[in-house]
Design a protein around this motif. Structure first.
Motif, mmCIF file in Angstrom:
data_model
loop_
_atom_site.group_PDB
_atom_site.id
_atom_site.type_symbol
_atom_site.label_atom_id
_atom_site.label_comp_id
_atom_site.label_asym_id
_atom_site.label_seq_id
_atom_site.Cartn_x
_atom_site.Cartn_y
_atom_site.Cartn_z
ATOM 1 N N ARG A 38 0.815 -1.220 0.000
ATOM 2 C CA ARG A 38 0.000 0.000 0.000
ATOM 3 C C ARG A 38 0.850 1.273 0.000
ATOM 4 N N ALA A 39 1.821 1.376 0.884
ATOM 5 C CA ALA A 39 2.580 2.620 1.011
ATOM 6 C C ALA A 39 3.281 2.970 -0.293
ATOM 7 N N GLN A 40 3.981 1.998 -0.875
ATOM 8 C CA GLN A 40 4.697 2.282 -2.117
ATOM 9 C C GLN A 40 3.730 2.576 -3.254
ATOM 10 N N THR A 41 2.620 1.836 -3.315
ATOM 11 C CA THR A 41 1.623 2.077 -4.347
ATOM 12 C C THR A 41 1.080 3.497 -4.265
ATOM 13 N N MET A 42 0.740 3.930 -3.055
ATOM 14 C CA MET A 42 0.139 5.248 -2.888
ATOM 15 C C MET A 42 1.144 6.377 -3.082
ATOM 16 N N MET A 43 2.348 6.210 -2.578
ATOM 17 C CA MET A 43 3.350 7.255 -2.791
ATOM 18 C C MET A 43 3.665 7.406 -4.273
ATOM 19 N N SER A 44 3.848 6.283 -4.965
ATOM 20 C CA SER A 44 4.104 6.344 -6.402
ATOM 21 C C SER A 44 2.905 6.931 -7.141
ATOM 22 N N GLY A 45 1.711 6.458 -6.767
ATOM 23 C CA GLY A 45 0.511 6.898 -7.462
ATOM 24 C C GLY A 45 0.212 8.370 -7.260
ATOM 25 N N LEU A 46 0.475 8.894 -6.073
ATOM 26 C CA LEU A 46 0.247 10.313 -5.830
ATOM 27 C C LEU A 46 1.284 11.168 -6.543
ATOM 28 N N ASP A 47 2.471 10.633 -6.769
ATOM 29 C CA ASP A 47 3.440 11.307 -7.643
ATOM 30 C C ASP A 47 2.893 11.354 -9.069
ATOM 31 N N ALA A 48 2.350 10.231 -9.552
ATOM 32 C CA ALA A 48 1.766 10.203 -10.892
ATOM 33 C C ALA A 48 0.625 11.208 -11.013
ATOM 34 N N LEU A 49 -0.243 11.266 -9.996
ATOM 35 C CA LEU A 49 -1.344 12.226 -10.017
ATOM 36 C C LEU A 49 -0.810 13.658 -10.070
ATOM 37 N N THR A 50 0.191 13.949 -9.263
ATOM 38 C CA THR A 50 0.786 15.289 -9.267
ATOM 39 C C THR A 50 1.308 15.641 -10.651
ATOM 40 N N GLN A 51 1.864 14.654 -11.331
ATOM 41 C CA GLN A 51 2.500 14.913 -12.623
ATOM 42 C C GLN A 51 1.524 14.974 -13.786
ATOM 43 N N VAL A 52 0.253 14.736 -13.553
ATOM 44 C CA VAL A 52 -0.748 15.076 -14.576
ATOM 45 C C VAL A 52 -1.514 16.340 -14.186
ATOM 46 N N ILE A 53 -1.489 16.688 -12.900
ATOM 47 C CA ILE A 53 -2.132 17.930 -12.466
ATOM 48 C C ILE A 53 -1.251 19.139 -12.766
ATOM 49 N N GLU A 54 0.024 19.074 -12.382
ATOM 50 C CA GLU A 54 0.886 20.248 -12.552
ATOM 51 C C GLU A 54 1.051 20.666 -14.014
ATOM 52 N N PRO A 55 1.237 19.747 -14.967
ATOM 53 C CA PRO A 55 1.315 20.197 -16.358
ATOM 54 C C PRO A 55 0.017 20.820 -16.866
ATOM 55 N N TYR A 56 -1.137 20.394 -16.326
ATOM 56 C CA TYR A 56 -2.416 20.971 -16.754
ATOM 57 C C TYR A 56 -2.566 22.400 -16.245
ATOM 58 N N LEU A 57 -2.025 22.685 -15.077
ATOM 59 C CA LEU A 57 -2.154 24.017 -14.488
ATOM 60 C C LEU A 57 -1.005 24.953 -14.857
ATOM 61 N N CYS A 58 0.097 24.428 -15.347
ATOM 62 C CA CYS A 58 1.314 25.230 -15.473
ATOM 63 C C CYS A 58 1.235 26.230 -16.621
ATOM 64 N N THR A 59 2.175 27.146 -16.633
ATOM 65 C CA THR A 59 2.170 28.232 -17.627
ATOM 66 C C THR A 59 2.500 27.756 -19.033
ATOM 67 N N ARG A 60 3.049 26.562 -19.173
ATOM 68 C CA ARG A 60 3.422 26.058 -20.497
ATOM 69 C C ARG A 60 2.475 24.961 -20.991
ATOM 70 N N ALA A 61 1.310 24.860 -20.382
ATOM 71 C CA ALA A 61 0.312 23.889 -20.866
ATOM 72 C C ALA A 61 -0.017 24.195 -22.325
ATOM 73 N N ASN A 62 -0.262 23.159 -23.100
ATOM 74 C CA ASN A 62 -0.568 23.343 -24.525
ATOM 75 C C ASN A 62 -1.613 22.317 -24.956
ATOM 76 N N PRO A 63 -2.164 22.429 -26.152
ATOM 77 C CA PRO A 63 -3.257 21.530 -26.540
ATOM 78 C C PRO A 63 -2.911 20.046 -26.452
ATOM 79 N N PHE A 64 -1.670 19.664 -26.770
ATOM 80 C CA PHE A 64 -1.295 18.257 -26.682
ATOM 81 C C PHE A 64 -1.317 17.774 -25.235
ATOM 82 N N THR A 65 -0.659 18.524 -24.344
ATOM 83 C CA THR A 65 -0.611 18.079 -22.954
ATOM 84 C C THR A 65 -1.982 18.194 -22.290
ATOM 85 N N ASP A 66 -2.772 19.186 -22.696
ATOM 86 C CA ASP A 66 -4.138 19.280 -22.167
ATOM 87 C C ASP A 66 -4.930 18.026 -22.508
#
Length: 387
Positions: A187-215
């Motif tokens: 559980r711990a490794q799954t959740m820590m890894s998974g929350l990193d993955a979630l962060t890495q799809v949230i931050e590019p969507y919100l960031c200043t360099r978001a673009n149609p492909f990454t959106d």
């Protein structure tokens, strides 16, 4: 007048995704190169029969295990051993740390200078003088997306920092993502890894360099990742597993890697670099910083476009958690608390270093794409909330 769109899209030479992709049948694809192969694995070795069979079939001239996140001394030692063995191709099988180690080693074996010439922040940050060796990435966790990114994160203990070796040619020539390799992970490794993955799809969507492909990538991946994490948590509560949720998290991880490579990240990863000099668990850092950073960024969001993106995020997250959009971030915070992950202070992040970490984070490369300006004081407060 609207600004014209202009961007490049980076991806691995080839991406293979699906259950059962890893096995001895892959060996011929790599062996057709006809060169001596080096295999890098995690410290716990190879858990799955498919990966063990692959390594046996490759008959590497050199096999090393990376027990923890790679530091500069470990990388330089592996490079020297690889040169001595005549290695001409590198295969990394493991989590993000193992894949980063593989990328760095493949890049530095042909390099005529020391690693510090190429490392960011603590070194000269220069481009590689020679192309990396052929490199194959096979992740066994779903989190970092390192199998499709152009940088390798390396710890430099004497500077108490994690920094990147970065070059577009470091993108893996072949990335093989087999979600089956994550089955049975705790559980711990799954959740820590998974929350990193979630962060890495949230931050590019919100960031200043978001673009149609990454959106396009992130709009699908954010709700998929939240749903996958929730289903895995439910499975752990029942004492079981959920292979379909594992598949969703493996896909979210790959998408996160592609999105961050083609847009950017934000304050979570801006803080994670210097914080990682004191605390090795990158996924835990992301898990504990995600909600405080989201709230800080949203509170300072002024443009209608950025506020619209936060509305999107709240709607997707609220649907996944079965709550209203207004309660979405609170639901995420409760979910994270429910995974029994330690707070950063409990895990070893020293409270007397958070001002120093915040100052270093303010100039980190990931901060350049954060959607709003956060001061060092803001970043200190975020860290304090996560302790």
């Amino acid at each position: 007048m609207a600004q014209a769109l202009s961007f490049e899209f980076l991806t691995a030479g080839q991406i293979q995704f699906g259950r059962g992709k890893v096995g001895a049948g892959l060996a011929p694809q790599i062996m057709t190169l006809g060169v001596p192969v080096m295999v890098i694995t995690g410290g716990s070795g190879l858990r799955h029969t498919g990966t063990r069979a692959l390594v046996d079939a490759l008959a590497p001239v050199l096999q090393i295990a990376i027990a923890a996140e790679p530091d500069l001394k470990t990388i330089e030692g592996a490079v020297m051993r690889a040169r001595g063995a005549g290695v001409a191709c590198v295969v990394a099988i493991g989590g993000g740390a193992v894949i980063d180690a593989g990328k760095a080693i493949a890049a530095l074996i042909p390099a005529p200078h020391s690693a510090l010439r190429y490392l960011e922040v603590v070194g000269e940050g220069r481009a590689l003088d020679a192309a990396p060796l052929p490199f194959v990435a096979i992740p066994t966790t779903a989190g970092t997306g390192a199998e499709v990114t152009k940088n390798a994160v390396i710890s430099v203990p004497e500077h108490q920092r994690k920094v990147s070796l970065r070059d577009a040619r470091m993108l893996p020539d072949l990335a093989i993502i087999d979600p089956r390799l994550c089955d049975g992970m705790g559980r711990a490794q799954t959740m820590m890894s998974g929350l990193d993955a979630l962060t890495q799809v949230i931050e590019p969507y919100l960031c200043t360099r978001a673009n149609p492909f990454t959106d396009a990538l992130c709009r699908n991946a954010i709700p998929r990742a939240v749903s996958g994490l929730r289903r895995l948590s439910d499975a752990f509560d029942r004492g079981g597993d959920d292979p379909m949720a594992r598949d969703d998290m493996a896909l979210a991880s790959v998408i996160g890697g592609l999105a961050l490579a083609n847009a950017g990240l934000g304050a979570v990863h801006g803080l994670a670099g210097p914080a990682g000099g004191y605390l090795a668990q990158h996924g835990l850092i992301c898990a504990r910083l995600l909600v405080p950073v989201l709230l800080a960024n949203e509170a300072r969001a002024e443009s209608p476009a950025l506020r619209g993106r936060f509305s999107d995020l709240r709607a997707w997250m609220g649907d996944a958690f079965g709550v209203s959009a207004e309660m979405a971030f609170e639901a995420l915070a409760r979910f994270i608390e429910g995974q029994n992950l330690p707070r950063l202070g409990q895990a070893g992040l020293p409270a007397d270093k958070i001002d120093q970490i915040a100052q270093a984070a303010a100039s980190a490369s990931s901060m350049k794409a954060n959607p709003v300006d956060l001061t060092a004081s803001d970043l200190t407060e975020i860290l304090r909330e996560a302790l």
